[in-house]
Scaffold this motif. Structure first.
Motif, PDB file in Angstrom:
ATOM      1  N   GLY A 185       0.813  -1.216   0.000  1.00 24.03           N
ATOM      2  CA  GLY A 185       0.000   0.000   0.000  1.00 24.03           C
ATOM      3  C   GLY A 185       0.839   1.255   0.000  1.00 24.03           C
ATOM      4  N   VAL A 186       1.896   1.271   0.798  1.00 23.90           N
ATOM      5  CA  VAL A 186       2.776   2.445   0.853  1.00 23.90           C
ATOM      6  C   VAL A 186       3.519   2.612  -0.468  1.00 23.90           C
ATOM      7  N   MET A 187       3.901   1.497  -1.073  1.00 25.56           N
ATOM      8  CA  MET A 187       4.607   1.562  -2.358  1.00 25.56           C
ATOM      9  C   MET A 187       3.710   2.152  -3.455  1.00 25.56           C
ATOM     10  N   LEU A 188       2.413   1.963  -3.324  1.00 24.56           N
ATOM     11  CA  LEU A 188       1.469   2.454  -4.325  1.00 24.56           C
ATOM     12  C   LEU A 188       1.010   3.898  -4.081  1.00 24.56           C
ATOM     13  N   LEU A 189       1.447   4.486  -2.972  1.00 24.85           N
ATOM     14  CA  LEU A 189       1.098   5.890  -2.711  1.00 24.85           C
ATOM     15  C   LEU A 189       1.700   6.798  -3.785  1.00 24.85           C
ATOM     16  N   PRO A 190       1.058   7.913  -4.056  1.00 26.22           N
ATOM     17  CA  PRO A 190       1.648   8.868  -5.007  1.00 26.22           C
ATOM     18  C   PRO A 190       3.040   9.313  -4.534  1.00 26.22           C
ATOM     19  N   THR A 191       3.908   9.587  -5.483  1.00 27.85           N
ATOM     20  CA  THR A 191       5.296   9.936  -5.189  1.00 27.85           C
ATOM     21  C   THR A 191       5.412  11.120  -4.250  1.00 27.85           C
ATOM     22  N   HIS A 192       4.576  12.138  -4.422  1.00 25.04           N
ATOM     23  CA  HIS A 192       4.681  13.324  -3.567  1.00 25.04           C
ATOM     24  C   HIS A 192       4.366  12.991  -2.101  1.00 25.04           C
ATOM     25  N   ILE A 193       3.513  12.031  -1.852  1.00 25.74           N
ATOM     26  CA  ILE A 193       3.234  11.612  -0.478  1.00 25.74           C
ATOM     27  C   ILE A 193       4.398  10.787   0.057  1.00 25.74           C
ATOM     28  N   GLN A 194       4.935   9.888  -0.777  1.00 19.93           N
ATOM     29  CA  GLN A 194       6.090   9.094  -0.360  1.00 19.93           C
ATOM     30  C   GLN A 194       7.260   9.995   0.032  1.00 19.93           C
ATOM     31  N   GLN A 195       7.481  11.041  -0.719  1.00 17.31           N
ATOM     32  CA  GLN A 195       8.605  11.945  -0.438  1.00 17.31           C
ATOM     33  C   GLN A 195       8.515  12.543   0.962  1.00 17.31           C
ATOM     34  N   GLU A 196       7.308  12.763   1.444  1.00 17.56           N
ATOM     35  CA  GLU A 196       7.118  13.319   2.789  1.00 17.56           C
ATOM     36  C   GLU A 196       7.427  12.302   3.879  1.00 17.56           C
ATOM     37  N   LEU A 197       7.448  11.013   3.526  1.00 10.24           N
ATOM     38  CA  LEU A 197       7.621   9.947   4.508  1.00 10.24           C
ATOM     39  C   LEU A 197       9.055   9.435   4.619  1.00 10.24           C
ATOM     40  N   PHE A 198       9.929   9.840   3.685  1.00  9.36           N
ATOM     41  CA  PHE A 198      11.337   9.437   3.743  1.00  9.36           C
ATOM     42  C   PHE A 198      12.016  10.047   4.964  1.00  9.36           C
ATOM     43  N   LEU A 199      12.999   9.349   5.494  1.00  6.24           N
ATOM     44  CA  LEU A 199      13.859   9.908   6.535  1.00  6.24           C
ATOM     45  C   LEU A 199      14.897  10.770   5.818  1.00  6.24           C
ATOM     46  N   SER A 200      14.925  12.037   6.154  1.00  2.33           N
ATOM     47  CA  SER A 200      15.791  12.989   5.467  1.00  2.33           C
ATOM     48  C   SER A 200      16.822  13.551   6.429  1.00  2.33           C
ATOM     49  N   SER A 201      18.030  13.710   5.923  1.00  2.00           N
ATOM     50  CA  SER A 201      19.093  14.309   6.745  1.00  2.00           C
ATOM     51  C   SER A 201      18.924  15.820   6.869  1.00  2.00           C
ATOM     52  N   THR A 202      18.153  16.420   5.973  1.00  2.00           N
ATOM     53  CA  THR A 202      18.006  17.879   5.984  1.00  2.00           C
ATOM     54  C   THR A 202      16.665  18.340   6.541  1.00  2.00           C
ATOM     55  N   ASP A 203      15.640  17.501   6.484  1.00  2.90           N
ATOM     56  CA  ASP A 203      14.307  17.892   6.951  1.00  2.90           C
ATOM     57  C   ASP A 203      13.755  16.798   7.862  1.00  2.90           C
ATOM     58  N   PHE A 204      14.358  16.660   9.039  1.00  2.66           N
ATOM     59  CA  PHE A 204      13.994  15.583   9.957  1.00  2.66           C
ATOM     60  C   PHE A 204      12.615  15.805  10.576  1.00  2.66           C
ATOM     61  N   GLN A 205      11.804  14.768  10.525  1.00  5.89           N
ATOM     62  CA  GLN A 205      10.514  14.722  11.212  1.00  5.89           C
ATOM     63  C   GLN A 205      10.498  13.424  12.018  1.00  5.89           C
ATOM     64  N   LEU A 206      10.059  13.477  13.255  1.00  9.43           N
ATOM     65  CA  LEU A 206      10.093  12.316  14.148  1.00  9.43           C
ATOM     66  C   LEU A 206       9.361  11.096  13.559  1.00  9.43           C
ATOM     67  N   PHE A 207       8.208  11.325  12.942  1.00 13.08           N
ATOM     68  CA  PHE A 207       7.420  10.207  12.405  1.00 13.08           C
ATOM     69  C   PHE A 207       8.155   9.449  11.297  1.00 13.08           C
ATOM     70  N   THR A 208       9.151  10.098  10.658  1.00 13.61           N
ATOM     71  CA  THR A 208       9.856   9.428   9.558  1.00 13.61           C
ATOM     72  C   THR A 208      10.771   8.306  10.047  1.00 13.61           C
ATOM     73  N   LEU A 209      11.071   8.278  11.355  1.00 13.92           N
ATOM     74  CA  LEU A 209      11.832   7.146  11.887  1.00 13.92           C
ATOM     75  C   LEU A 209      11.054   5.840  11.690  1.00 13.92           C
ATOM     76  N   LEU A 210       9.742   5.932  11.702  1.00 10.07           N
ATOM     77  CA  LEU A 210       8.892   4.765  11.470  1.00 10.07           C
ATOM     78  C   LEU A 210       8.483   4.649   9.995  1.00 10.07           C
ATOM     79  N   SER A 211       8.049   5.751   9.429  1.00 14.43           N
ATOM     80  CA  SER A 211       7.508   5.695   8.059  1.00 14.43           C
ATOM     81  C   SER A 211       8.562   5.321   7.020  1.00 14.43           C
ATOM     82  N   ALA A 212       9.811   5.705   7.227  1.00 15.77           N
ATOM     83  CA  ALA A 212      10.862   5.391   6.246  1.00 15.77           C
ATOM     84  C   ALA A 212      11.050   3.887   6.085  1.00 15.77           C
ATOM     85  N   GLN A 213      10.768   3.129   7.146  1.00 19.87           N
ATOM     86  CA  GLN A 213      10.909   1.672   7.074  1.00 19.87           C
ATOM     87  C   GLN A 213       9.867   1.041   6.146  1.00 19.87           C
TER      88      GLN A 213
END
Length: 189
Positions: free
Chosen positions: A25-53
């Motif tokens: 399901g996550v793989m089928l999400l639109p790319t712009h939504i997936q981009q918000e869920l990546f763990l980023s070194s420049t734009d850290f969000q706490l929830f991405t520790l889980l969502s990036a997996q």
């Protein structure tokens, strides 16, 4: 003659099916939504520790991790016999992502379930070692050897999230040592 017995009861099938459906399901999400869920070194969000997996860089990456889930299931589904033991999965996921974020100074975006898979294999291997089931222990030893090779030969492991793998192994191994004892103590066993 080699006889293969797969854990085909609903209790053992539901977790990998559920994981597979979530990752798909996550793989089928639109790319712009997936981009918000990546763990980023420049734009850290706490929830991405889980969502990036739950994310993958491409379908090949997704396919490898799906294969890993089902390989783990075939080898170790019975090492997590009750659904309550699955409550440790988010812990492994967060530790895996956190290790990549904290210790890899070269990453920009992190995604993938492999750190969690390393953690599941470590959890199962250590659990089986505690039960003196030596096959699972050999798999755990194989995971440790693989990590050692990856760190020793960076040209072979280029592009792998090595610190996420280590974080998963540490979290899974520690959970296997701590959780069963505390659960058994509560039941009076």
């Amino acid at each position: 003659m080699l006889r293969v017995q797969l854990p085909l009861s609903v209790t053992f099938l539901l977790p990998p099916i559920f994981l597979s459906l979530i990752l798909t399901g996550v793989m089928l999400l639109p790319t712009h939504i997936q981009q918000e869920l990546f763990l980023s070194s420049t734009d850290f969000q706490l929830f991405t520790l889980l969502s990036a997996q739950l994310l993958h860089h491409d379908w090949a990456h997704y396919g490898l991790n799906m294969g890993g889930i089902w390989l783990w299931w075939a080898l170790f589904a019975e090492s997590i016999p009750k659904l309550r033991y699955w409550l440790g999965l988010p812990v492994i996921m967060v530790f895996s992502s956190a290790a990549e974020f904290l210790f890899n100074s070269n990453f920009s975006l992190y995604a993938g379930f492999s750190g969690t898979l390393y953690g599941l294999f470590a959890y199962s291997g250590v659990s089986e070692l505690r039960q003196k089931k030596w096959i699972g222990s050999l798999v755990f030893l194989g995971v440790l050897v693989k990590l050692t090779i990856d760190f020793s030969l960076p040209e072979v492991s280029a592009g792998l999230a090595l610190f996420a793998h280590v974080g998963g192994v540490v979290a899974g191994g520690v959970l296997a040592l701590v959780v069963p004892r505390s659960i058994d103590r509560k039941r009076g066993e």
